[in-house]
Write a protein that holds these residues in place. Sequence first.
Motif, PDB file in Angstrom:
ATOM      1  N   GLY A  34       0.784  -1.190   0.004  1.00 17.85           N
ATOM      2  CA  GLY A  34      -0.014  -0.072   0.032  1.00 17.85           C
ATOM      3  C   GLY A  34       0.952   1.216   0.132  1.00 17.85           C
ATOM      4  N   TYR A  37      -0.524   6.711   4.105  1.00 16.40           N
ATOM      5  CA  TYR A  37      -1.650   7.942   3.993  1.00 16.40           C
ATOM      6  C   TYR A  37      -1.109   9.031   4.613  1.00 16.40           C
ATOM      7  CZ  TYR A  37      -6.236  10.056   4.367  1.00 16.40           C
ATOM      8  OH  TYR A  37      -7.339  11.000   4.429  1.00 16.40           O
ATOM      9  N   GLN A  54      -2.292   2.810   3.974  1.00 18.43           N
ATOM     10  CA  GLN A  54      -3.472   2.671   3.429  1.00 18.43           C
ATOM     11  C   GLN A  54      -3.411   1.334   2.399  1.00 18.43           C
ATOM     12  OE1 GLN A  54      -4.613   5.841   0.553  1.00 18.43           O
ATOM     13  NE2 GLN A  54      -6.841   5.265   0.657  1.00 18.43           N
ATOM     14  N   PHE A  55      -4.173   0.349   2.769  1.00 18.55           N
ATOM     15  CA  PHE A  55      -4.138  -1.050   2.228  1.00 18.55           C
ATOM     16  C   PHE A  55      -5.560  -1.534   1.935  1.00 18.55           C
ATOM     17  CE2 PHE A  55      -4.068  -5.618   3.647  1.00 18.55           C
ATOM     18  CZ  PHE A  55      -3.185  -5.851   2.708  1.00 18.55           C
ATOM     19  N   GLY A  56      -5.717  -2.147   0.874  1.00 17.73           N
ATOM     20  CA  GLY A  56      -6.723  -2.834   0.464  1.00 17.73           C
ATOM     21  C   GLY A  56      -7.806  -1.782  -0.289  1.00 17.73           C
ATOM     22  N   GLY A  57      -8.990  -2.300  -0.678  1.00 20.70           N
ATOM     23  CA  GLY A  57      -9.791  -1.797  -1.447  1.00 20.70           C
ATOM     24  C   GLY A  57      -9.261  -1.551  -2.925  1.00 20.70           C
ATOM     25  N   GLY A  60      -8.093   3.059  -3.740  1.00 23.03           N
ATOM     26  CA  GLY A  60      -8.285   3.977  -2.714  1.00 23.03           C
ATOM     27  C   GLY A  60      -9.535   3.782  -2.023  1.00 23.03           C
ATOM     28  N   SER A  63     -10.668   1.151   1.401  1.00 24.58           N
ATOM     29  CA  SER A  63      -9.126   1.039   1.770  1.00 24.58           C
ATOM     30  C   SER A  63      -9.333   1.181   3.510  1.00 24.58           C
ATOM     31  CB  SER A  63      -8.393   1.945   1.452  1.00 24.58           C
ATOM     32  OG  SER A  63      -7.890   1.849   0.120  1.00 24.58           O
ATOM     33  N   TYR A  65      -7.108   1.706   7.094  1.00 24.27           N
ATOM     34  CA  TYR A  65      -5.907   2.147   7.522  1.00 24.27           C
ATOM     35  C   TYR A  65      -5.155   1.338   8.786  1.00 24.27           C
ATOM     36  CZ  TYR A  65      -8.003   5.887   4.589  1.00 24.27           C
ATOM     37  OH  TYR A  65      -8.433   6.624   3.352  1.00 24.27           O
TER      38      TYR A  65
END
Length: 123
Positions: A34, A37, A54-57, A60, A63, A65
């Motif tokens: 990621g 953020y 910020q990870f996933g999604g 963005g 996501s 945090y």
Amino acid sequence: MADTDIATDETSRLIASNKVEGTAVYNRDREKLGSIYNFMVTKREGRVEYAALQFGGLFGLGSDYYPLPWDVLTYDTEQGGYVVDLDKKVLEQAPRYGADSEPTFDRDYGREVYGYYGINYPF
């Protein structure tokens, strides 16, 4: 050196906050996890306590945090980003919050986050 000659965004030892935000974060296998953020700084000492990954999604959106103790991040000039010694599966189980559910960043939360990564909470 005149005041106008002072670097305001990066030196060999310091970097401006706006250059840290958005910087990629990789694991040891060079897999991008990621990006940073933002980060949380203690008001009195001016020390970075967490970097929010910020990870996933997708793009963005959706996501979460993941607050990472600053000490688990190592800057890698070759990759142009930070490296953490974490597997994605470990990260997926880590303390996290959504955009609409920011935690209370108090000492109890700090102990929880730092404890998850096996680090003594120094604040």
